[in-house]
Write a protein that holds these residues in place. Sequence first.
Motif, mmCIF file in Angstrom:
data_model
loop_
_atom_site.group_PDB
_atom_site.id
_atom_site.type_symbol
_atom_site.label_atom_id
_atom_site.label_comp_id
_atom_site.label_asym_id
_atom_site.label_seq_id
_atom_site.Cartn_x
_atom_site.Cartn_y
_atom_site.Cartn_z
ATOM 1 N N LEU A 70 -0.891 2.621 -9.808
ATOM 2 C CA LEU A 70 -1.804 3.193 -10.788
ATOM 3 C C LEU A 70 -1.000 3.954 -11.835
ATOM 4 O O LEU A 70 -0.105 4.726 -11.497
ATOM 5 C CB LEU A 70 -2.769 4.152 -10.068
ATOM 6 C CG LEU A 70 -3.540 5.178 -10.901
ATOM 7 C CD1 LEU A 70 -4.550 4.488 -11.805
ATOM 8 C CD2 LEU A 70 -4.249 6.172 -9.985
ATOM 9 N N GLN A 107 -8.627 2.179 -3.689
ATOM 10 C CA GLN A 107 -8.251 0.769 -3.568
ATOM 11 C C GLN A 107 -6.747 0.604 -3.385
ATOM 12 O O GLN A 107 -6.298 -0.249 -2.622
ATOM 13 C CB GLN A 107 -8.727 -0.005 -4.802
ATOM 14 C CG GLN A 107 -10.244 -0.055 -4.890
ATOM 15 C CD GLN A 107 -10.763 -1.215 -5.717
ATOM 16 O OE1 GLN A 107 -9.999 -1.932 -6.346
ATOM 17 N NE2 GLN A 107 -12.053 -1.390 -5.716
ATOM 18 N N TYR A 153 -3.333 -0.826 -11.850
ATOM 19 C CA TYR A 153 -4.599 -0.208 -12.265
ATOM 20 C C TYR A 153 -4.362 0.742 -13.434
ATOM 21 O O TYR A 153 -3.417 1.539 -13.405
ATOM 22 C CB TYR A 153 -5.204 0.592 -11.109
ATOM 23 C CG TYR A 153 -5.806 -0.253 -10.006
ATOM 24 C CD1 TYR A 153 -7.164 -0.534 -9.979
ATOM 25 C CD2 TYR A 153 -5.009 -0.755 -8.974
ATOM 26 C CE1 TYR A 153 -7.720 -1.294 -8.956
ATOM 27 C CE2 TYR A 153 -5.544 -1.523 -7.948
ATOM 28 C CZ TYR A 153 -6.909 -1.778 -7.943
ATOM 29 O OH TYR A 153 -7.453 -2.537 -6.929
ATOM 30 N N SER A 202 -14.062 -6.659 -5.708
ATOM 31 C CA SER A 202 -12.619 -6.347 -5.697
ATOM 32 C C SER A 202 -11.799 -7.543 -5.239
ATOM 33 O O SER A 202 -10.715 -7.815 -5.759
ATOM 34 C CB SER A 202 -12.337 -5.147 -4.792
ATOM 35 O OG SER A 202 -13.065 -4.026 -5.233
ATOM 36 N N ASP A 235 -13.101 -3.957 -14.412
ATOM 37 C CA ASP A 235 -14.051 -3.508 -13.390
ATOM 38 C C ASP A 235 -15.127 -2.645 -14.049
ATOM 39 O O ASP A 235 -14.882 -2.028 -15.088
ATOM 40 C CB ASP A 235 -13.301 -2.707 -12.318
ATOM 41 C CG ASP A 235 -13.983 -2.792 -10.958
ATOM 42 O OD1 ASP A 235 -14.992 -3.517 -10.842
ATOM 43 O OD2 ASP A 235 -13.506 -2.135 -10.009
ATOM 44 N N VAL A 270 -5.698 -4.291 -13.984
ATOM 45 C CA VAL A 270 -7.094 -3.958 -13.663
ATOM 46 C C VAL A 270 -7.491 -2.718 -14.466
ATOM 47 O O VAL A 270 -6.871 -1.667 -14.333
ATOM 48 C CB VAL A 270 -7.293 -3.688 -12.161
ATOM 49 C CG1 VAL A 270 -8.756 -3.333 -11.869
ATOM 50 C CG2 VAL A 270 -6.874 -4.888 -11.334
ATOM 51 N N SER A 321 -10.182 0.065 -15.013
ATOM 52 C CA SER A 321 -11.277 0.672 -14.244
ATOM 53 C C SER A 321 -11.540 2.084 -14.757
ATOM 54 O O SER A 321 -10.617 2.788 -15.164
ATOM 55 C CB SER A 321 -10.890 0.713 -12.759
ATOM 56 O OG SER A 321 -11.868 1.389 -12.013
ATOM 57 N N MET A 361 -9.895 3.939 -8.019
ATOM 58 C CA MET A 361 -8.603 3.258 -8.123
ATOM 59 C C MET A 361 -7.663 3.716 -7.007
ATOM 60 O O MET A 361 -7.004 2.905 -6.365
ATOM 61 C CB MET A 361 -7.973 3.519 -9.499
ATOM 62 C CG MET A 361 -8.684 2.812 -10.641
ATOM 63 S SD MET A 361 -7.756 2.860 -12.205
ATOM 64 C CE MET A 361 -8.329 4.379 -12.936
#
Length: 244
Positions: free
Chosen positions: A53, A40, A79, A13, A105, A29, A31, A37
């Motif tokens: 996100l 993080q 994300y 990360s 990721d 990102v 994922s 997510m």
Amino acid sequence: DTLALLPTGGGKSLCYQLPAIILEGTCIVISPLLALMRDQIDSLQSLGIEAELLSSDLDEFEEESVYNRCKDGLIKILYISPERLQNQLFIRNIQEIDVSFIAVDEAHCISEWGSDFRPSYQNIKKFRQEFKNVPCLALTATATNKVVDEIVNKLGLHQPQVFKQSFKRENLNVNVENTSNKYNRILEFLRQNPSSGIIYTRTRKEAEDLTLFLKNNNFQNADFFHAGLSSSEKEKLQKKWISS
């Protein structure tokens, strides 16, 4: 372009979080895990780092707010799930965002040889063609040589730098034992180990049945978590798990 093969807990990360903060623009990102997510993002926001996100949980107004903050250069890390790459609203908005780089990721999900094959990861290569000069960072803790080749080809990585660490984890022990009664063995184990832990079951029903069994045996702080729960229930349980 870069491919990093690092063990779980090896700092994957950090490989995108740190450059995302330093570079101008927003890091995208991609994922596969919503829970990961969210975890993080909570961690980054607690450090004062602007991370967001895009998920189906957001209403139209919240989604627009995220896009606008990205366009204004306020969000450093955005994300998204790989499915979002086919969303026309996302495609339109991303054209107006200064993208610093793309981080993929759990990159092994692109491999049909991997146990976590995720067909939507195939969309990343086409998406990258919209951002020809934007570098891509692929990260995984699970990749054979065959899977590494597949990641490079299917993400369209151009002469990538490859960083590889040993996947051997000195801090892990693996014990295998046969038992005639799994539930009683789990109960015995929990009575001997006061710390928290995760128990994986084969089915959703078994997760629920085991939780009921543990609660009936004085483990009231046991609960189950699976894809059958609503988004709000999952979020509530995840916050409870992280905080306690």
